[in-house]
Enzyme design. Structure first.
Site, PDB file in Angstrom:
ATOM      1  CB  SER A  14      -0.927   0.009   1.207  1.00  0.00           C
ATOM      2  OG  SER A  14      -1.461   1.301   1.412  1.00  0.00           O
ATOM      3  CE  LYS A  65      -8.303  -0.302  -7.671  1.00  0.00           C
ATOM      4  NZ  LYS A  65      -7.489   0.399  -8.679  1.00  0.00           N
ATOM      5  CG  ASN A  86     -10.145   4.417  -6.963  1.00  0.00           C
ATOM      6  OD1 ASN A  86     -11.136   5.080  -7.253  1.00  0.00           O
ATOM      7  ND2 ASN A  86      -8.921   4.913  -7.052  1.00  0.00           N
ATOM      8  CG  ASP A 101      -7.722   3.916 -10.158  1.00  0.00           C
ATOM      9  OD1 ASP A 101      -6.881   4.443  -9.395  1.00  0.00           O
ATOM     10  OD2 ASP A 101      -8.120   2.750 -10.027  1.00  0.00           O
ATOM     11  N   GLY A 124      -3.980  -5.826 -20.607  1.00  0.00           N
ATOM     12  CA  GLY A 124      -4.711  -6.269 -19.428  1.00  0.00           C
ATOM     13  C   GLY A 124      -6.184  -5.933 -19.536  1.00  0.00           C
ATOM     14  N   GLY A 127      -9.874  -4.382 -13.583  1.00  0.00           N
ATOM     15  CA  GLY A 127     -10.530  -3.142 -13.165  1.00  0.00           C
ATOM     16  C   GLY A 127      -9.773  -1.900 -13.570  1.00  0.00           C
ATOM     17  CB  ALA A 128      -6.163  -1.019 -13.523  1.00  0.00           C
ATOM     18  CE1 TYR A 205       3.751   2.527  -5.479  1.00  0.00           C
ATOM     19  CE2 TYR A 205       1.818   1.960  -6.764  1.00  0.00           C
ATOM     20  CZ  TYR A 205       2.498   1.962  -5.563  1.00  0.00           C
ATOM     21  OH  TYR A 205       1.931   1.393  -4.448  1.00  0.00           O
TER      22      TYR A 205
END
Length: 244
Positions: A14, A65, A86, A101, A124, A127-128, A205
């Site tokens: 996190s 999410k 989110n 997001d 992909g 959810g993202a 990241y």
């Protein structure tokens, strides 16, 4: 005391808790705490609400999410379309889901876009990816989803050839491939087909420059990681929680 926090499982990765602790200290924000709430199953969510009656807002991360949706009273327009949340605001006894997001990705992508970035590959399908697709639609950028297995509207990595790569000059990685500690992994693209016309954006990241981004930079492509998006989505969550 206002309590904010993050639900997901596990939460060892996190970013949010450290970000908000630093924000509260830097900006002199009093009577607020931000905690991690690792819940092994989404069925534990109602129990968390009972145990934390002072909750004023939550962030939601993997793997909840989408699973969180039935527990909410309403959704923002973006969250309703994406079907992924989110950020949760608690207000007047109601729980409203948002997708920040979308805000973070759009704001961090815009400065890098060039007129020729008219078609994108989205790596992909989770959810993202849905948040990324929503932003691309807003910006009028056509996109193609890429995954290991073909499906309706989804092509495989193996099907990507030179013509396909040349036509899609924006490539967004929404998959976890290359995330710490698996830093030696990257989406299986034909990287030799990349050029200085390409923009590679990785939602990851950590590490700062994934193998995906390294391979793009080596071919002259512009590259961007997900750190700024993360900060922007966190700040957007704070704005939502405190919107009167």
């Amino acid at each position: 005391m206002k309590v904010y926090g993050l639900i997901g499982y596990p939460l060892s990765h996190s970013f949010s808790k450290g970000f908000f602790a630093e924000k509260f200290q830097r900006e002199g924000i009093q009577q607020c705490v931000y905690e991690n709430f690792p819940i092994p199953t989404i069925a534990d969510f109602p129990g968390l609400l009972q145990a934390q009656p002072q909750l004023s807002g939550l962030n939601v991360t993997i793997p909840y999410k989408e699973a969180i949706l039935p527990f909410l009273d309403e959704l923002s327009p973006a969250a309703a379309k994406i079907k992924a949340v989110n950020c949760i605001r608690f207000h007047d006894g109601r729980k409203t889901g948002y997708n920040t997001d979308v805000i973070g990705f759009k704001k961090s992508l815009l400065p890098f876009l060039q007129p020729h970035h008219t078609r994108a590959l989205v790596l992909g399908t989770g959810g993202a990816a849905k948040a990324v697709m929503y932003v691309l639609e807003e910006l009028g950028i056509a996109y193609t989803l890429v995954s290991r297995t073909a499906a309706d509207g989804v092509v495989t990595y193996a099907s990507l050839d030179a013509a396909m790569m040349a036509a899609h000059t924006l490539i967004v990685n929404t998959s976890p491939l290359g995330m710490y500690p698996d830093v030696d992994k990257a989406p299986p693209l034909p990287y030799e087909c990349l050029s200085s016309q390409h923009l590679l954006y990785d939602l990851i990241y950590n590490p700062e420059k994934t193998l995906f981004l390294q391979k793009g930079a080596a071919r002259g492509a512009a590259v961007k990681n997900g750190h700024e998006m993360l900060i922007l989505q966190a700040e957007a969550s704070w704005d939502i929680w405190n919107d009167q």
